[in-house]
Enzyme design. Structure first.
Site, PDB file in Angstrom:
ATOM      1  CB  THR A 197      -0.875  -0.015   1.266  1.00 22.19           C
ATOM      2  OG1 THR A 197      -1.841  -1.045   1.128  1.00 22.19           O
ATOM      3  CG2 THR A 197      -1.582   1.310   1.503  1.00 22.19           C
ATOM      4  NE  ARG A 225     -10.641  -5.309   3.582  1.00 24.40           N
ATOM      5  CZ  ARG A 225      -9.488  -4.660   3.636  1.00 24.40           C
ATOM      6  NH1 ARG A 225      -9.012  -4.082   2.553  1.00 24.40           N
ATOM      7  NH2 ARG A 225      -8.798  -4.587   4.756  1.00 24.40           N
ATOM      8  N   GLY A 227     -11.492  -1.327   2.688  1.00 21.90           N
ATOM      9  CA  GLY A 227     -10.564  -1.266   3.817  1.00 21.90           C
ATOM     10  C   GLY A 227     -10.548   0.094   4.487  1.00 21.90           C
ATOM     11  CG  ASP A 228      -6.919   1.095   6.450  1.00 21.60           C
ATOM     12  OD1 ASP A 228      -6.818   0.002   5.859  1.00 21.60           O
ATOM     13  OD2 ASP A 228      -5.968   1.902   6.564  1.00 21.60           O
ATOM     14  CB  THR A 248       0.372   0.837   5.288  1.00 18.00           C
ATOM     15  OG1 THR A 248       0.434  -0.470   4.689  1.00 18.00           O
ATOM     16  CG2 THR A 248       1.635   1.070   6.087  1.00 18.00           C
ATOM     17  N   GLY A 249      -1.450  -1.356   6.717  1.00 14.40           N
ATOM     18  CA  GLY A 249      -1.546  -2.498   7.632  1.00 14.40           C
ATOM     19  C   GLY A 249      -2.908  -3.148   7.535  1.00 14.40           C
ATOM     20  N   GLY A 251      -6.381  -3.470   7.606  1.00 15.92           N
ATOM     21  CA  GLY A 251      -7.397  -2.429   7.567  1.00 15.92           C
ATOM     22  C   GLY A 251      -8.537  -2.565   8.561  1.00 15.92           C
TER      23      GLY A 251
HETATM   24  N1  ASP Z   1      -4.608  -1.079   4.896  1.00 16.06           N
HETATM   25  C1  ASP Z   1      -4.800  -1.727   3.634  1.00 16.06           C
HETATM   26  C2  ASP Z   1      -6.166  -2.408   3.666  1.00 16.06           C
HETATM   27  O1  ASP Z   1      -6.508  -2.997   4.658  1.00 16.06           O
HETATM   28  C3  ASP Z   1      -3.784  -2.763   3.308  1.00 16.06           C
HETATM   29  C4  ASP Z   1      -2.346  -2.390   3.598  1.00 16.06           C
HETATM   30  O2  ASP Z   1      -2.059  -1.280   4.005  1.00 16.06           O
HETATM   31  O3  ASP Z   1      -1.465  -3.247   3.405  1.00 16.06           O
HETATM   32  O4  ASP Z   1      -6.854  -2.383   2.689  1.00 16.06           O
END
Ligand code: ASP
Length: 330
Positions: A197, A225, A227-228, A248-249, A251
């Site tokens: 991301t 879906r 995400g955040d 990032t991470g 979500g």
């Molecule tokens: N945060 C992103 C999501 O959950 C994915 C990521 O940052 O790796 O869509």
């Protein structure tokens, strides 16, 4: 002795103008920018040695793109959008061209951008045809009455206002397809969020802060879906009074903890520094509840912070004083 009114007025006017000039001078000297290319539990050894230089080159290119804009007096908002465009156009990152696949084999992207000067924001979610989702997010903010557009409506809006749209196969990359097949073979319901991301936060010479995030989401996510990343206050937040943040991470955790806004709120209401606030949210709240995450941030003084509770994060930053840092590991 009595001074004529007109003299007093002139004196006051000169005083105001000189204070203003000083203010502007202070505001016009400095800028800063920080970008990320995702965080996750990976080791540098997971990245083939031949590819490492490519990641560093791309991060550098994105950083320099933003730097050029900021150095020439451009806006933080423009720097964020254009830097992210570079990463979206590269197959290396999980955004735009290199977006991961859903469990149905589609590419569905999310992006958002926020202008900390105006508390204005725009986002797109679940888009399948937009070449540069961050530019569409920007257009939603600037050219629509809304904050978030999703799916077909967002794709239609982008095409209508003249943004580049592409057919679905533009987003096919062998690497991501194999990644999906690997996940589905081993563990059908697993989500993959190793890295990729992208995000950017910048502060311009006027002291305006902007933040943006763009992603393909998590590999093997259920189609549909969200995400955040496109949710303001979760994956992205900016407020000139406090800071700009891009997450990032995983979500679902970042969403439930409204993580980006939480950092800003801790600074605004509890006077925490950017570093303290990011530590509290990422290394305490998210980590203790199982949320793998990392974020980049810049506060109103131009301090840059990067915090992650995973083993690695792709990141790069620079300040107008010449400091330039870049790392793709721990
Ligand atoms: N945060 C992103 C999501 O959950 C994915 C990521 O940052 O790796 O869509």
């Amino acid at each position: 002795m009595k001074y004529p009114k007109v003299l007093i007025s002139i004196f006051l006017l000169v005083l105001i103008i000189s204070c203003k000039t000083q203010d502007n001078k202070q505001a016009s000297d400095n800028y800063a920018i920080v970008i990320h290319g995702g965080a996750g539990n990976f080791s540098i050894n997971d990245i083939p040695e031949s590819e490492r230089a490519n990641y560093i080159d791309k991060l550098n290119e994105a950083l320099s793109t933003g730097e050029e804009i900021l150095k020439n007096g451009g806006s933080a908002l423009d720097a964020v959008e254009k830097s992210i465009n570079i990463l979206e156009d590269s197959p290396l990152f999980n955004a735009g061209k290199g977006a991961v696949f859903t469990n149905a084999g589609t590419n569905e992207m999310d992006a958002s951008i926020m202008d900390g000067a105006k508390i204005d924001a725009g986002a797109v979610a679940g888009v399948k045809r937009i070449k540069n989702p961050i530019s569409a997010a920007c257009a939603v903010m600037e050219k629509s009455k809304h904050v978030i557009l999703s799916g077909d409506g967002a794709d239609y809006f982008a095409a209508k206002i003249g943004l580049d749209t592409v057919s679905a196969d533009y987003f096919y990359t062998e690497k991501r397809w194999k990644q999906l097949k690997r996940i589905q073979l081993n563990e059908k319901n697993k989500l993959d969020s190793k890295m990729g991301t992208v995000g950017c936060v910048a502060i311009d010479k006027k002291g305006n802060i902007a933040a943006g995030t763009s992603t393909g989401g998590m590999g093997n996510k259920m189609y549909g879906r969200i995400g955040d990343s496109p949710i303001i206050g979760c994956g992205t937040y900016a407020n000139n009074k406090t800071c700009g943040i891009s997450f990032t991470g995983h979500g679902e955790y970042i969403l439930r903890y409204v993580a980006a806004h939480d950092i800003s709120a801790l600074m605004e209401y509890q006077n925490l520094s950017l570093k303290e606030a990011m530590d509290e949210v990422i290394n305490n709240k998210l980590k203790n509840n199982g949320g793998d995450a990392g974020a980049i941030g810049i506060d109103k003084e131009g301090n840059i912070e990067i915090v992650f509770n995973t083993t690695g994060m792709f990141r790069a930053s620079l300040k107008s004083d010449g400091t330039r840092e870049i790392s793709i590991g721990e």
